[in-house]
Design an enzyme around this catalytic site. Structure first.
Site, PDB file in Angstrom:
ATOM      1  N   CYS A   1     -16.497  -8.128   5.887  1.00  0.00           N
ATOM      2  CA  CYS A   1     -16.486  -8.524   7.303  1.00  0.00           C
ATOM      3  C   CYS A   1     -16.831  -7.275   8.126  1.00  0.00           C
ATOM      4  O   CYS A   1     -16.934  -6.181   7.577  1.00  0.00           O
ATOM      5  CB  CYS A   1     -15.122  -9.102   7.686  1.00  0.00           C
ATOM      6  SG  CYS A   1     -13.869  -7.865   8.059  1.00  0.00           S
TER       7      CYS A   1
ATOM      8  N   CYS B   1     -14.071  -1.658   6.097  1.00  0.00           N
ATOM      9  CA  CYS B   1     -13.120  -0.899   5.277  1.00  0.00           C
ATOM     10  C   CYS B   1     -13.805  -0.031   4.222  1.00  0.00           C
ATOM     11  O   CYS B   1     -13.183   0.865   3.661  1.00  0.00           O
ATOM     12  CB  CYS B   1     -12.137  -1.852   4.607  1.00  0.00           C
ATOM     13  SG  CYS B   1     -11.149  -2.763   5.798  1.00  0.00           S
TER      14      CYS B   1
ATOM     15  N   LYS C   1      -3.614   1.463  14.867  1.00  0.00           N
ATOM     16  CA  LYS C   1      -3.608   2.399  13.738  1.00  0.00           C
ATOM     17  C   LYS C   1      -4.305   3.705  14.118  1.00  0.00           C
ATOM     18  O   LYS C   1      -5.195   3.723  14.981  1.00  0.00           O
ATOM     19  CB  LYS C   1      -4.298   1.767  12.533  1.00  0.00           C
ATOM     20  CG  LYS C   1      -5.712   1.296  12.807  1.00  0.00           C
ATOM     21  CD  LYS C   1      -6.439   0.798  11.565  1.00  0.00           C
ATOM     22  CE  LYS C   1      -6.116  -0.604  11.187  1.00  0.00           C
ATOM     23  NZ  LYS C   1      -7.067  -1.195  10.218  1.00  0.00           N
TER      24      LYS C   1
ATOM     25  N   ARG D   1       0.854  -1.200   0.000  1.00  0.00           N
ATOM     26  CA  ARG D   1       0.000   0.000   0.000  1.00  0.00           C
ATOM     27  C   ARG D   1       0.890   1.250   0.000  1.00  0.00           C
ATOM     28  O   ARG D   1       1.775   1.388   0.841  1.00  0.00           O
ATOM     29  CB  ARG D   1      -0.880  -0.023   1.240  1.00  0.00           C
ATOM     30  CG  ARG D   1      -1.923   1.060   1.280  1.00  0.00           C
ATOM     31  CD  ARG D   1      -2.711   0.988   2.589  1.00  0.00           C
ATOM     32  NE  ARG D   1      -3.668  -0.101   2.626  1.00  0.00           N
ATOM     33  CZ  ARG D   1      -4.215  -0.572   3.749  1.00  0.00           C
ATOM     34  NH1 ARG D   1      -3.887  -0.048   4.918  1.00  0.00           N
ATOM     35  NH2 ARG D   1      -5.089  -1.549   3.707  1.00  0.00           N
TER      36      ARG D   1
ATOM     37  N   LYS E   1      -5.946   7.260  12.181  1.00  0.00           N
ATOM     38  CA  LYS E   1      -6.285   7.807  10.865  1.00  0.00           C
ATOM     39  C   LYS E   1      -6.673   9.283  10.941  1.00  0.00           C
ATOM     40  O   LYS E   1      -7.443   9.677  11.815  1.00  0.00           O
ATOM     41  CB  LYS E   1      -7.419   6.993  10.264  1.00  0.00           C
ATOM     42  CG  LYS E   1      -7.017   5.539  10.071  1.00  0.00           C
ATOM     43  CD  LYS E   1      -8.113   4.723   9.459  1.00  0.00           C
ATOM     44  CE  LYS E   1      -7.591   3.334   9.106  1.00  0.00           C
ATOM     45  NZ  LYS E   1      -8.640   2.495   8.515  1.00  0.00           N
TER      46      LYS E   1
HETATM   47 FE1  SRM Z   1      -9.151  -1.810   6.153  1.00  0.00          FE
HETATM   48  C1  SRM Z   1      -7.787  -4.396   7.839  1.00  0.00           C
HETATM   49  C2  SRM Z   1      -8.317  -3.197   3.235  1.00  0.00           C
HETATM   50  C3  SRM Z   1      -9.829   1.110   4.638  1.00  0.00           C
HETATM   51  C4  SRM Z   1     -10.897  -0.789   8.926  1.00  0.00           C
HETATM   52  N1  SRM Z   1      -8.153  -3.489   5.631  1.00  0.00           N
HETATM   53  C5  SRM Z   1      -7.631  -4.407   6.493  1.00  0.00           C
HETATM   54  C6  SRM Z   1      -6.784  -5.428   5.726  1.00  0.00           C
HETATM   55  C7  SRM Z   1      -5.379  -4.934   5.702  1.00  0.00           C
HETATM   56  C8  SRM Z   1      -6.878  -6.873   6.233  1.00  0.00           C
HETATM   57  C9  SRM Z   1      -5.842  -7.335   7.213  1.00  0.00           C
HETATM   58  O1  SRM Z   1      -5.713  -6.752   8.314  1.00  0.00           O
HETATM   59  O2  SRM Z   1      -5.140  -8.286   6.889  1.00  0.00           O
HETATM   60  C10 SRM Z   1      -7.457  -5.324   4.332  1.00  0.00           C
HETATM   61  C11 SRM Z   1      -6.599  -5.706   3.134  1.00  0.00           C
HETATM   62  C12 SRM Z   1      -7.450  -6.329   2.074  1.00  0.00           C
HETATM   63  C13 SRM Z   1      -6.792  -6.443   0.759  1.00  0.00           C
HETATM   64  O3  SRM Z   1      -6.642  -7.580   0.265  1.00  0.00           O
HETATM   65  O4  SRM Z   1      -6.446  -5.435   0.166  1.00  0.00           O
HETATM   66  C14 SRM Z   1      -7.992  -3.914   4.383  1.00  0.00           C
HETATM   67  N2  SRM Z   1      -8.976  -1.133   4.309  1.00  0.00           N
HETATM   68  C15 SRM Z   1      -8.717  -1.895   3.214  1.00  0.00           C
HETATM   69  C16 SRM Z   1      -8.941  -1.126   1.941  1.00  0.00           C
HETATM   70  C17 SRM Z   1      -7.983  -1.506   0.821  1.00  0.00           C
HETATM   71  C18 SRM Z   1     -10.403  -1.308   1.497  1.00  0.00           C
HETATM   72  C19 SRM Z   1     -10.714  -0.818   0.110  1.00  0.00           C
HETATM   73  O5  SRM Z   1     -11.339  -1.609  -0.580  1.00  0.00           O
HETATM   74  O6  SRM Z   1     -10.387   0.283  -0.266  1.00  0.00           O
HETATM   75  C20 SRM Z   1      -8.787   0.316   2.487  1.00  0.00           C
HETATM   76  C21 SRM Z   1      -7.366   0.784   2.463  1.00  0.00           C
HETATM   77  C22 SRM Z   1      -7.292   2.182   2.980  1.00  0.00           C
HETATM   78  C23 SRM Z   1      -5.932   2.798   2.867  1.00  0.00           C
HETATM   79  O7  SRM Z   1      -5.582   3.178   1.761  1.00  0.00           O
HETATM   80  O8  SRM Z   1      -5.263   2.922   3.880  1.00  0.00           O
HETATM   81  C24 SRM Z   1      -9.222   0.112   3.923  1.00  0.00           C
HETATM   82  N3  SRM Z   1     -10.093  -0.106   6.714  1.00  0.00           N
HETATM   83  C25 SRM Z   1     -10.366   0.943   5.897  1.00  0.00           C
HETATM   84  C26 SRM Z   1     -11.319   1.812   6.502  1.00  0.00           C
HETATM   85  C27 SRM Z   1     -11.911   3.071   5.887  1.00  0.00           C
HETATM   86  C28 SRM Z   1     -11.141   4.306   6.271  1.00  0.00           C
HETATM   87  O9  SRM Z   1     -10.157   4.211   6.989  1.00  0.00           O
HETATM   88  O10 SRM Z   1     -11.547   5.373   5.842  1.00  0.00           O
HETATM   89  C29 SRM Z   1     -11.635   1.258   7.729  1.00  0.00           C
HETATM   90  C30 SRM Z   1     -12.696   1.788   8.733  1.00  0.00           C
HETATM   91  C31 SRM Z   1     -12.250   2.977   9.500  1.00  0.00           C
HETATM   92  C32 SRM Z   1     -11.538   2.572  10.738  1.00  0.00           C
HETATM   93  O11 SRM Z   1     -10.359   2.251  10.674  1.00  0.00           O
HETATM   94  O12 SRM Z   1     -12.185   2.555  11.800  1.00  0.00           O
HETATM   95  C33 SRM Z   1     -10.854   0.049   7.853  1.00  0.00           C
HETATM   96  N4  SRM Z   1      -9.268  -2.455   8.073  1.00  0.00           N
HETATM   97  C34 SRM Z   1     -10.100  -1.942   9.038  1.00  0.00           C
HETATM   98  C35 SRM Z   1     -10.021  -2.771  10.210  1.00  0.00           C
HETATM   99  C36 SRM Z   1     -10.798  -2.554  11.528  1.00  0.00           C
HETATM  100  C37 SRM Z   1     -10.087  -1.650  12.449  1.00  0.00           C
HETATM  101  C38 SRM Z   1     -10.753  -1.575  13.796  1.00  0.00           C
HETATM  102  O13 SRM Z   1     -10.694  -0.523  14.408  1.00  0.00           O
HETATM  103  O14 SRM Z   1     -11.297  -2.563  14.264  1.00  0.00           O
HETATM  104  C39 SRM Z   1      -9.128  -3.818   9.905  1.00  0.00           C
HETATM  105  C40 SRM Z   1      -8.701  -4.963  10.824  1.00  0.00           C
HETATM  106  C41 SRM Z   1      -7.683  -4.554  11.814  1.00  0.00           C
HETATM  107  O15 SRM Z   1      -7.113  -3.476  11.799  1.00  0.00           O
HETATM  108  O16 SRM Z   1      -7.439  -5.397  12.701  1.00  0.00           O
HETATM  109  C42 SRM Z   1      -8.685  -3.592   8.557  1.00  0.00           C
HETATM  110 FE1  SF4 Z   2     -13.053  -6.950   6.158  1.00  0.00          FE
HETATM  111 FE2  SF4 Z   2     -11.610  -4.888   5.322  1.00  0.00          FE
HETATM  112 FE3  SF4 Z   2     -11.087  -7.338   4.475  1.00  0.00          FE
HETATM  113 FE4  SF4 Z   2     -13.248  -6.023   3.663  1.00  0.00          FE
HETATM  114  S1  SF4 Z   2     -11.099  -5.508   3.212  1.00  0.00           S
HETATM  115  S2  SF4 Z   2     -13.176  -8.135   4.280  1.00  0.00           S
HETATM  116  S3  SF4 Z   2     -13.851  -4.994   5.560  1.00  0.00           S
HETATM  117  S4  SF4 Z   2     -10.870  -6.537   6.561  1.00  0.00           S
END
Ligand code: SRM
Ligand code: SF4
Length: 567
Positions: free
Chosen positions: A486, A490, A220, A88, A222
């Site tokens: 899930c 995200c 994390k 990323r 943000k």
């Molecule tokens: Fe996310 C974890 C993808 C935005 C909340 N997110 C992940 C992971 C890295 C899975 C992992 O931990 O192994 C996903 C990778 C999937 C893949 O194959 O690419 C993933 N998140 C994404 C992206 C790519 C979704 C998308 O389709 O665009 C976004 C990348 C953003 C970036 O450029 O940095 C993405 N994730 C978000 C957002 C939206 C935002 O931030 O505006 C959220 C919700 C806001 C928040 O953080 O509260 C988000 N991602 C999570 C979480 C839950 C965090 C929590 O507080 O519980 C996880 C899991 C974790 O961190 O344990 C997670």
């Molecule tokens: Fe869950 Fe984020 Fe993975 Fe989507 S990209 S399945 S919301 S952890």
């Protein structure tokens, strides 16, 4: 010390490690995120890295994954999973030059499975990179001054910024501040330069991470800057948000928001999505100082014992908003001023051609779920490469996973239009308003946490909902719809008017009633349902919405008023 920088960066501020969660020990023992990543990269026995190195690599913007579509087959064949890595990029405000676009395109073709993913936080993700190709990928990014530092990990992530540059001067100023802030808050991470770019380790008595210390943040963190009336970044979902406030002479400062977040865990009521609170106003000169103050409160008081409750939103709730705001003020050395009025009207993108205040034009291209690849009849990847070769402005990735070809001079517009047409992209926005306002996370096959499809299924579901909308004369009615594979959220589903979070293959929780511009959380309406039930529920509601809505009422407001949800 810079007088604006109220946090003393000269001491090692790491918290004591007794009674802390295992990730804290891992970070503390990692030699400032070096671990044994260097050795793991050249280990020929496996395509993977160890559990510990995988955790540490997140701080470097890298996640180990495996292809879940073939996981069972590989297991049957007694092969190790098909390991690849997601990388990323850190791209503050989603801004990139044509030269950077071309490099990203080149790297994606060389190492990333011929596809680029634009994310909900305005950046690029490469998937499918094998271990041996990772250094080349990061070195390629470095050639065009891009990096992946802190794109993931327990640190302050890439800073978001409203994408639409219509008010050119204001936008330029706020976008520049988001870049400055991102550069300011990322860890120093000498490990990154050594491991990926081959720099020598320098012996020094200076603290390696004067702000973060050895254990970085509990989780994390943000940050986003937003320019009303657009709330495209969903500022209330950010740990720390800055809402631009203008006066007669342009940008005066920001209202500060704290404690937003989406993630929750199923059957774990102590985890929940939370909307941020506006705590006051700061003049623009105080931006970095305010960010330092807020992040340091989380660094020092965030929950380091229980990772599921380690996000800043829980610190705010556990310590109390007033206490946290007071602590921020004392670290800033000045009280927050009273928050100033502002108004949001939408969190979506304005598609097609728009004119900027300075006479240049932007073209916002709808890119379904941010997936840049070549599809039959729509060669997005080839088209954007061709455009990058002639474009003299910038590209801006939007928080809705779309792309703005920005700052096109009037005389350059015909050439861009011709290329859009040639590659089947000229009518990308001729879609239902529902589709244009849809977001899906990546989910399967790469995300290890996915319980159900998102990106590969939402377009199909929207097609079925489009038929229902058409029957009810609602094709042009903007309704926000988001799907996450899930409960982590995200796609920021919990502020959407209609939202789905995956529970199992083909099964989703349905949430309804979010605010149209991200101002209200939605509510769980039905659990664990499949497509037939989803269509039945939404068909009835959309029919009633068409017949009974009051003038201009949004769908999320209607489902609340109509009594589908508890008030
Ligand atoms: Fe996310 C974890 C993808 C935005 C909340 N997110 C992940 C992971 C890295 C899975 C992992 O931990 O192994 C996903 C990778 C999937 C893949 O194959 O690419 C993933 N998140 C994404 C992206 C790519 C979704 C998308 O389709 O665009 C976004 C990348 C953003 C970036 O450029 O940095 C993405 N994730 C978000 C957002 C939206 C935002 O931030 O505006 C959220 C919700 C806001 C928040 O953080 O509260 C988000 N991602 C999570 C979480 C839950 C965090 C929590 O507080 O519980 C996880 C899991 C974790 O961190 O344990 C997670
Ligand atoms: Fe869950 Fe984020 Fe993975 Fe989507 S990209 S399945 S919301 S952890």
């Amino acid at each position: 010390m810079n007088p604006d920088q109220v946090v003393d960066r000269s001491k090692d501020v790491s918290q004591p490690l007794d009674r802390l969660g295992p990730d804290e020990q891992l970070k503390a023992d990692s030699d400032y995120l070096r671990g044994s990543i260097m050795e793991a990269l050249v280990d020929p026995i496996t395509g993977a890295v160890s559990y510990e190195n995988n955790k540490l690599m997140k701080f470097h913007g890298i996640y180990q994954q495996d292809d879940r579509d073939i996981r069972d087959e590989r297991r049957r064949q007694k092969l190790e999973p098909a390991y690849t890595f997601m990388v990323r990029v850190r791209l503050p405000g989603g801004v990139c030059t044509p030269e950077q676009w071309l490099k990203v395109d080149e790297l994606a073709r060389a190492h990333g499975g011929n596809t680029i993913r634009l994310t909900t936080r305005q950046t690029f993700q490469f998937h499918w990179i094998i271990k041996e190709d990772m250094r080349a990928t990061i070195q390629g990014l470095n050639q065009v001054l891009l990096d992946t530092i802190a794109a993931c990990g327990d640190d302050a992530r890439g800073v978001m910024c409203t994408a639409e540059p219509r008010d050119s001067d204001l936008h330029a100023e706020v976008a520049a501040l988001s870049k400055q802030l991102s550069d300011h808050v990322i860890p120093r991470m000498r490990a990154y330069h050594e491991i990926w770019l081959g720099k020598e380790r320098i012996a020094t008595s200076e603290p390696e991470e004067p702000f973060y210390g050895k254990t970085y943040l509990p989780r994390k963190f943000k940050i986003g800057l937003v320019i009303p009336p657009s709330n495209d970044i969903d500022v209330y979902t950010q740990d720390l948000g800055f809402i631009a406030i203008t006066g007669p002479n342009g940008l005066e400062g920001f209202n500060v928001t704290i404690g937003g977040g989406m993630g929750r865990t199923d059957n774990e009521a102590r985890t929940y999505p939370r909307l941020a609170n506006v705590i006051g106003f700061i003049p623009k000169e105080k931006l970095l100082a305010a960010a330092d103050a807020v992040i340091s409160v989380q660094r020092d008081y965030g929950n380091r014992a229980e990772r599921a409750r380690a996000r800043f939103k829980y610190t705010v709730d556990d310590k109390g908003l007033e206490w946290v705001a007071g602590e921020i003020e004392s670290r800033m050395g000045a009280p927050l001023e009273q928050a100033r009025p502002f108004e949001f009207t939408s969190n979506g993108d304005a598609f097609g051609w728009q004119e900027n205040g300075n006479g240049s034009f932007n073209y916002t291209l709808f890119i379904q779920n941010g997936r840049v690849s070549n599809l039959p009849g729509e060669s997005i990847m080839d088209g954007l490469r061709a455009i990058a070769h002639v474009h003299r402005g910038l590209f801006r990735l939007t928080p809705n996973q779309n792309l703005i070809i920005a700052d096109v001079a009037p005389q350059d517009r015909p050439a861009i239009e011709a290329l859009l047409a040639q590659h089947g992209l000229a009518e990308s926005d001729r879609q239902s308003a529902l589709r244009l306002n849809s977001i899906a996370c990546v989910a399967l096959p790469t995300c290890p946490l996915a319980m159900a499809e998102a990106e590969r299924y939402l377009p199909e579901l929207v097609g079925k909902l489009d038929a229902i909308l058409a029957e009810n004369g609602l094709t042009d009615e903007p309704i926000t719809i988001r799907m996450s594979g899930c409960p982590n959220g995200c796609s920021r589903p919990y502020v959407s008017e209609i939202a789905f979070t995956g529970r199992a293959p083909g099964k989703y929780n349905l949430y309804l009633g979010g605010g149209f511009h991200g101002e209200r959380l939605n509510t769980l309406y039905r659990e664990n349902i499949g497509e037939p039930v989803i269509l039945e529920i939404l068909s009835e509601m959309l029919g009633r919405f068409a017949r009974e809505r009051s003038g201009g009422e949004h769908f999320g407001d209607f489902v609340m008023r109509a009594g589908y949800l508890p008030a």
